[in-house]
Structure formats: structure tokens, C-alpha cells
Design an enzyme around this catalytic site. Structure first.
Site: not given
Ligand SMILES: *Cc1c(COP(=O)(O)O)cnc(C)c1O
Length: 426
Positions: A233, A146, A274
Site C-alpha cells: 500500500d 492504516f 493520493k
Molecule cells: C490515505 C491512505 C489510504 C486511503 O486513501 P483514501 O483516498 O483516503 O481512501 C489508504 N492507505 C494509505 C497508506 C493511506 O495513507
């Protein structure tokens, strides 16, 4: 309906239902206040927040230091765009690059934007530095990933719900199994056109899948040996969530000195979002060293709001809170207690099959099929009992409270969770 009228939960839900796109399926709880590990609904009921806005609110709701920084900056200057300099961005850039040990940062707003940014940097690096023929670069990604919701990102998702009828998809991605070094080696050596490997150190949305102990270090070594960028990520796993500043930090509990630890895997490109802002403001960042980041020249990438003075002030305060309040250590310590207590219960019960996770990013697997509504019903009951959590992928419930939780609060939460699960025993 007047904006001054006091809404009931039912009113608020009906308004969203009528006027908002139906792109989420929320638990029927309407919140209007948050403080630390708690949130309150419009009827005044108090809950423990065990989602933390998908790990954006690691520092706790409405942290006074972060809110203070935001208010102060909002009263001075909010947005200049990058057409001009502002007096906060440079200070923030120095702060965050030193904090994580990289030469440079590229500031954006949301996680998905930061992932897009990393992919663009990786491709440009591949053509200009690695010498891959134009339009031939391939980036390796993992099954179950994700990384956000843009057209390119959903192009390499496995989630049919996220993909279907959003094509045509962006090309240039190779999908391999997660936590599978053989698959990675095979893919990396399959072609001279491999530019990068994009990976979540723990797959959060997929259901909190923690890879084997040596996976990240060995994956990084494979990337290095083949001149392929290792792109982490850490939008969900970063900022102390998994008991270290970054999940790639492995077992270290140091504060901002991770590069000194042998278990630290240094990504070539680090993606954050985040909790960089403590959930106060949309702030994301891509970090890399000069040899990579310098491929981006004026006009080639950007965002109107990226690097704005409020974001800079908020992110600095939010990162300071992480160090000052030892949130990584707290997450590590409480996470162990959480998993030990839940595992003890699960041994005696047939409603859940296992608990897994790292730090305070944990999940339990409910003993029912993926398409059953048992996990949803358990979350509804948890809410009734004063604790908010959300199922991910049908039969998995993620538990990710703010990292400012105390041990006493955690014990209280463990009791709520276990007594709720007991109501569902077969
Ligand atoms: C939440 C998330 C995203 C996307 O972030 P948004 O601010 O919702 O666009 C990307 N990668 C990971 C691992 C995430 O948990």
C-alpha cells in the site's frame, strides 16, 4: 448565507459545524488558495503546507501542468463510464504500467477503493490460482496499519476509534506486529490458506514508522517462498514522497528504472492513490502482472468513475511532473537536511524526543503523553507562525511538505519549526 458573500474563517467554520457531519477535527484554518508549497486563508494569511493533504499534493498546489491537463480534458469529455471505451484510458494505462513496470492496471478513484480492489484480487487469485478452498483465504496485515475507512478495511484496524460500533467485521485477516519478520514467517507458515500480505512500506498514519532496512526485501522473499502475494500500500509513501519513486524502491534514485536496482522490492500488487493525481482529482490504481490481474473478468469489479478521461489525463500529467522535476531526488536531498537540522535542535531541547522519516515524510515525537494536547497546541502555534502541520496519534507531528520545495524555503521552514518548538520548552 449567499454563496457570493465573502466568508470569514469564523463563518466557514460555523457552516461546516452546523451542516457537515463531524467526522473530522480540523485545525481552525480556512483556506481558499494554494500555489506550490503555499496555501492562503480567507483573511489572506500565507502558510507553508506541511501536510500536503496527507501526501496527495506532492507536486505542489495547483501545478499549472496538471491543472492545464484537467481543463483541457474537462472541455472535451469528462465521463463515459466503462460501458464504452474512451480515447484517454488506454493511453494512460500504457503510461502508468510502463512507469511502474507492471503488465496491467485497474483504475479506481480513492485509496480505500484501491485497497479493497487489491484485497478482492488477492482473494480471487488465491481461489483460482493458488487453490485455496473457497472462503478460506487469509490475508496477513500489520498492527498499526492504516489502509482507509471501508467496512472491510476497518475490520483489521487497531484504531478503536475507527472500529468501534461499526461491526460486524469482515473475517479473513491475521494481524501481526509491523517490522517483525519472525511474526511474518510464523503467520505465513501457519496455514496453507495464506493468500497475501498487505503492508505499508512506511506506516504514515501510525506516526511515520520506518521499518528496518531489510524488512521489505525479506518480507517479499518470505511471501515468494510461500506463494503468498506481497501487496504494497503505497497510497501515502508512493510517488516520490520518501525520496524514491516508491518506498519499496529502497535506496535507488532512478527515474522509472527501479527494476534495475538491487534494492528494489517488486510488490506482486501495488496500490497507489493520493499523489497519482497531484491532489487535483480522486485517482487511485492497483497494478499487477497478468498472472494475477487476469483473474478479474467483466462484471466482477468496477466503479462508475474509475478510469474516466479526466482522471487519465490528470494522472499522466501528474506523473510526468514527478519525473520532469526530479521530485524523488529533491525529496531525498531535502529530507536529509530536514532530519539533520531537527535532530541537532532536538539534542539540545526537551520538548521533542526524536525525528524520524524518509525523504520528505517525517515526524517528530513530542515529549509528552499520547493523550496530552501539547502536539495540538504546537500545531496551533505553528499555524500562527505560518506553517500548517497536524498531529497524528496524539504526541506525534508529521511533516510532509510538497516535494517542489526549494532548499531556501526548507531552511525558512526549519527556522519556523525550531523557533515554535522553543516556545514550548519546559
Ligand atoms: C490515505 C491512505 C489510504 C486511503 O486513501 P483514501 O483516498 O483516503 O481512501 C489508504 N492507505 C494509505 C497508506 C493511506 O495513507
Amino acid at each position: 448565507m449567499s454563496v457570493l458573500e465573502k466568508l470569514t474563517s469564523a463563518d466557514a467554520i460555523n457552516l461546516e459545524d452546523q451542516y457537515g457531519a463531524h467526522n473530522y477535527h480540523p485545525l481552525p484554518v480556512v483556506l481558499n488558495r494554494g500555489e506550490g508549497v503555499y496555501v492562503w486563508d480567507v483573511e489572506g494569511k500565507k502558510y507553508y503546507d506541511f501536510l500536503s493533504a496527507y501526501s496527495a499534493v506532492n507536486q505542489g498546489h495547483c501545478h499549472p501542468k496538471i491543472i492545464g491537463a484537467m481543463i483541457e480534458q474537462a472541455q472535451a469529455l469528462t465521463l463515459t463510464s466503462r460501458a464504452f471505451y474512451n480515447d484517454k484510458l488506454g493511453i494512460y494505462e500504457e503510461y502508468i504500467t510502463k512507469y511502474f513496470g507492471f503488465d496491467k492496471v485497474l483504475p479506481m478513484n480513492t485509496g480505500a477503493e484501491a485497497v479493497e480492489t487489491a484485497l478482492k484480487i488477492c482473494r480471487k487469485w488465491a481461489y483460482e490460482k493458488k487453490g485455496i478452498p473457497e472462503n478460506e483465504a487469509q490475508i496477513i496485515v500489520c498492527d498499526g496499519n492504516f489502509h482507509g475507512r471501508t467496512t472491510t478495511i476497518i475490520s483489521f484496524s487497531n484504531d478503536e476509534n475507527a472500529r468501534k460500533n461499526f461491526g460486524p467485521y469482515t473475517a479473513g485477516f491475521i494481524k501481526i506486529a509491523y517490522d517483525d519478520l519472525e511474526a511474518l514467517e510464523k503467520a505465513i507458515t501457519s496455514s496453507k490458506n495464506i493468500a497475501g500480505f498487505l503492508v505499508e512500506p512506511i506506516q504514515g498514519e501510525a506516526g511515520v514508522y520506518v521499518p528496518s532496512e531489510d524488512y521489505l526485501a525479506k518480507a517479499k522473499a518470505l511471501c515468494k517462498a510461500n506463494n503468498v502475494l506481497f501487496i504494497a500500500d503505497e497510497v501515502q509513501t508512493g510517488i516520490a514522497r520518501t525520496g524514491s519513486l516508491l518506498a519499496v524502491c529502497g535506496n535507488c534514485t532512478c527515474e522509472n528504472q527501479c527494476e534495475k536496482q538491487s534494492s528494489y522490492v517488486t510488490p506482486d500488487v501495488l496500490i497507489l492513490g493520493k499523489a497519482v493525481s497531484g491532489g487535483v482529482y480522486p485517482v487511485s490504481a492497483v497494478l499487477a502482472n497478468n498472472d494475477i490481474m487476469n483473474v478479474i473478468k467483466p462484471g466482477q469489479h468496477g466503479s462508475t468513475f474509475g478510469g474516466n478521461p479526466i482522471a487519465a489525463a490528470v494522472a499522466m500529467a501528474a506523473l510526468e511532473v514527478v519525473s520532469e522535476e526530479h521530485l524523488a531526488q529533491n525529496a531525498r536531498r531535502l529530507g536529509k537536511i530536514f532530519r539533520t537540522e531537527l535532530a541537532k535542535y532536538i539534542e539540545t531541547s526537551n520538548i521533542a524526543t526524536l525525528v524520524r522519516g524518509k525523504g520528505l515524510l517525517n515526524a517528530i515525537v513530542i515529549n509528552d503523553t499520547e493523550d496530552s494536547d501539547t502536539a495540538w497546541n504546537i500545531c496551533m502555534k505553528l499555524a500562527e507562525n505560518g506553517l500548517l502541520a497536524k498531529p497524528t496519534h496524539g504526541n506525534i507531528i508529521r511533516f510532509a511538505p510538497p516535494l517542489v520545495m526549494t532548499e531556501t524555503q526548507l531552511s525558512d521552514c526549519v527556522s519556523i519549526i525550531i523557533s515554535t518548538l522553543k516556545q514550548f520548552e519546559k
